[in-house]
Design a protein around this motif. Structure first.
Motif, PDB file in Angstrom:
ATOM      1  N   UNK A  98       0.731  -1.108   0.097  1.00 21.30           N
ATOM      2  CA  UNK A  98       0.093   0.053   0.108  1.00 21.30           C
ATOM      3  C   UNK A  98       0.853   1.279  -0.011  1.00 21.30           C
ATOM      4  N   UNK A  99       0.303   2.427  -0.656  1.00 22.99           N
ATOM      5  CA  UNK A  99       0.958   3.708  -0.567  1.00 22.99           C
ATOM      6  C   UNK A  99       0.065   4.855  -0.118  1.00 22.99           C
ATOM      7  N   UNK A 100       0.441   5.767   0.473  1.00 22.76           N
ATOM      8  CA  UNK A 100      -0.357   6.945   0.968  1.00 22.76           C
ATOM      9  C   UNK A 100      -0.081   8.261   0.644  1.00 22.76           C
ATOM     10  N   UNK A 101      -0.943   9.095   0.106  1.00 20.54           N
ATOM     11  CA  UNK A 101      -0.771  10.140  -0.283  1.00 20.54           C
ATOM     12  C   UNK A 101      -1.821  11.445   0.359  1.00 20.54           C
ATOM     13  N   UNK A 102      -1.211  12.566   1.258  1.00 15.56           N
ATOM     14  CA  UNK A 102      -1.976  13.472   1.558  1.00 15.56           C
ATOM     15  C   UNK A 102      -2.553  14.434   0.658  1.00 15.56           C
ATOM     16  N   UNK A 103      -3.840  14.599   0.595  1.00 15.34           N
ATOM     17  CA  UNK A 103      -4.464  15.288  -0.702  1.00 15.34           C
ATOM     18  C   UNK A 103      -5.285  16.267   0.157  1.00 15.34           C
ATOM     19  N   UNK A 104      -5.520  17.463  -0.550  1.00 17.85           N
ATOM     20  CA  UNK A 104      -6.324  18.717  -0.075  1.00 17.85           C
ATOM     21  C   UNK A 104      -7.803  18.285  -0.847  1.00 17.85           C
ATOM     22  N   UNK A 105      -8.731  18.892  -0.252  1.00 19.70           N
ATOM     23  CA  UNK A 105      -9.995  18.433  -0.739  1.00 19.70           C
ATOM     24  C   UNK A 105     -10.256  19.316  -2.354  1.00 19.70           C
ATOM     25  N   UNK A 106     -10.860  18.563  -3.184  1.00 21.10           N
ATOM     26  CA  UNK A 106     -10.988  19.143  -4.434  1.00 21.10           C
ATOM     27  C   UNK A 106      -9.876  18.814  -5.397  1.00 21.10           C
ATOM     28  N   UNK A 131     -11.359  13.325  -8.391  1.00 26.70           N
ATOM     29  CA  UNK A 131     -11.321  14.313  -7.534  1.00 26.70           C
ATOM     30  C   UNK A 131     -11.519  14.169  -5.814  1.00 26.70           C
ATOM     31  N   UNK A 132     -10.750  14.747  -5.093  1.00 23.58           N
ATOM     32  CA  UNK A 132     -10.644  14.315  -3.654  1.00 23.58           C
ATOM     33  C   UNK A 132     -11.961  15.026  -3.116  1.00 23.58           C
ATOM     34  N   UNK A 133     -12.775  14.490  -2.398  1.00 29.55           N
ATOM     35  CA  UNK A 133     -13.893  15.153  -1.999  1.00 29.55           C
ATOM     36  C   UNK A 133     -13.821  15.306  -0.586  1.00 29.55           C
ATOM     37  N   UNK A 134     -12.611  14.660   0.177  1.00 30.12           N
ATOM     38  CA  UNK A 134     -12.374  14.860   1.416  1.00 30.12           C
ATOM     39  C   UNK A 134     -10.781  15.111   1.657  1.00 30.12           C
ATOM     40  N   UNK A 172      -3.173  16.890  -9.016  1.00 27.79           N
ATOM     41  CA  UNK A 172      -3.460  18.027  -9.452  1.00 27.79           C
ATOM     42  C   UNK A 172      -3.254  18.395 -11.120  1.00 27.79           C
ATOM     43  N   UNK A 173      -3.749  19.444 -11.354  1.00 23.00           N
ATOM     44  CA  UNK A 173      -3.568  19.842 -12.891  1.00 23.00           C
ATOM     45  C   UNK A 173      -2.143  20.399 -13.204  1.00 23.00           C
TER      46      UNK A 173
END
Length: 229
Positions: free
Chosen positions: A52-60, A103-106, A133-134
Motif C-alpha cells: 500500500x501507498x499513501x498520499x496526503x491530498x487537499x479537498x478538491x 477528485x478528492x472529496x475529503x 493536480x492539474x
C-alpha cells in the motif's frame, strides 16, 4: 549623428537584454513545469503479498492513478483506492493495466494498494504513475492573458507539448520493452529446461539400448555342478 547612433545602439542592446531575459524566464518556467510531475515507481510485489501507498491530498484536488503489470504470472494484480474515511473509491481484481482519475472529496490521507494475495508462487513487477493536480501553466497568467504570445513564448509552449508527448511515448515503449523482455526470458528458461530434459531422456534411452543389445550377444555358460555330471 553620433548621439543618435549611440542612442540607437543602446536601445538595441536594451531590447536584446529584455528579449533574452524574457527567453530565460520562459525557459525557466518550461523546466519548472517539466520538473513538477507526478510520482512514478516500479516495484516488486511478492506472491501472497499486499503493498500500500499513501498520499496526503487537499479537498478538491484531482489525482490520477495509472498502473500496469510488467512481469510475473498472468500479468494481473488486484488494485484498490480508499479515501481517508475508509470508503472504497476504486477496486478491480486481476487487472493487467488500468487508469483511475478522481477528485478528492475529503481532505486527508488517501491509500492505494496492490494485492498479489491470490497468487501462491509467482511474484509480480508493477509500474504505477500517480499524478496529483492539474499541470501548471507553462507561462505565468497564461490562462487570463489577453495579448498574443511572443515568438519565444510560443516556441516554449510548442516545445513543452512536444516533450510531454515524447515522455509519454518513452514510458509506453519502455513498459512494452520490459514486458516483452520478461516474456522472452521466461520462454528462454522454458526452452532451456525442455532441452535439458530431452538431453537426459536421450542419454537414458541410449544407455538402455546399449545394455539391451549387449545382453543379446552375451553367452550363457552352464553351471559348474551340471558340467561335472
Amino acid at each position: 549623428r553620433e548621439r543618435g547612433g549611440t542612442g540607437m545602439r543602446s536601445g538595441m542592446r536594451a531590447g536584446m537584454r529584455s528579449g533574452m531575459g524574457a527567453g530565460v524566464q520562459a525557459l525557466a518556467m518550461l523546466l519548472w513545469a517539466l520538473l513538477a510531475s507526478g510520482t512514478e515507481l516500479t516495484f516488486e510485489l511478492p506472491d501472497s503479498a499486499r503493498q500500500c501507498f499513501h498520499q496526503q491530498l487537499e479537498r478538491g484536488t484531482k489525482f490520477t492513478l495509472d498502473y500496469q503489470v510488467i512481469a510475473g504470472g498472468h500479468y494481473d494484480v488486484d488494485c484498490s483506492v480508499e479515501d481517508p474515511n475508509g470508503r472504497t473509491l476504486y477496486k478491480e481484481a486481476k487487472k493487467q493495466y488500468d487508469s483511475f482519475p478522481h477528485h478528492a472529496e475529503v481532505e486527508g490521507v488517501y491509500t492505494f494498494c496492490f494485492s498479489n494475495e491470490f497468487s501462491t508462487f509467482s511474484h509480480k513487477t508493477i509500474y504505477f504513475d500517480f499524478q496529483v493536480g492539474d499541470e501548471p501553466p507553462i507561462l505565468p497568467a497564461m490562462s487570463s492573458r489577453v495579448t498574443a504570445l511572443t515568438q519565444m513564448e510560443s516556441a516554449c509552449v510548442t516545445i513543452h507539448e512536444a516533450l510531454n508527448a515524447v515522455i509519454d511515448s518513452q514510458t509506453h515503449y519502455r513498459l512494452r520493452e520490459a514486458q516483452d523482455r520478461s516474456r522472452a526470458e521466461d520462454l528462454n528458461s522454458r526452452v532451456s529446461y525442455w532441452s535439458v530434459g530431452e538431453t537426459f531422456i536421450l542419454f537414458v534411452v541410449s544407455v538402455g539400448q546399449v545394455v539391451l543389445l549387449k545382453s543379446f550377444f552375451t553367452e550363457k555358460r552352464p553351471g559348474s555342478g551340471k558340467a561335472g555330471t
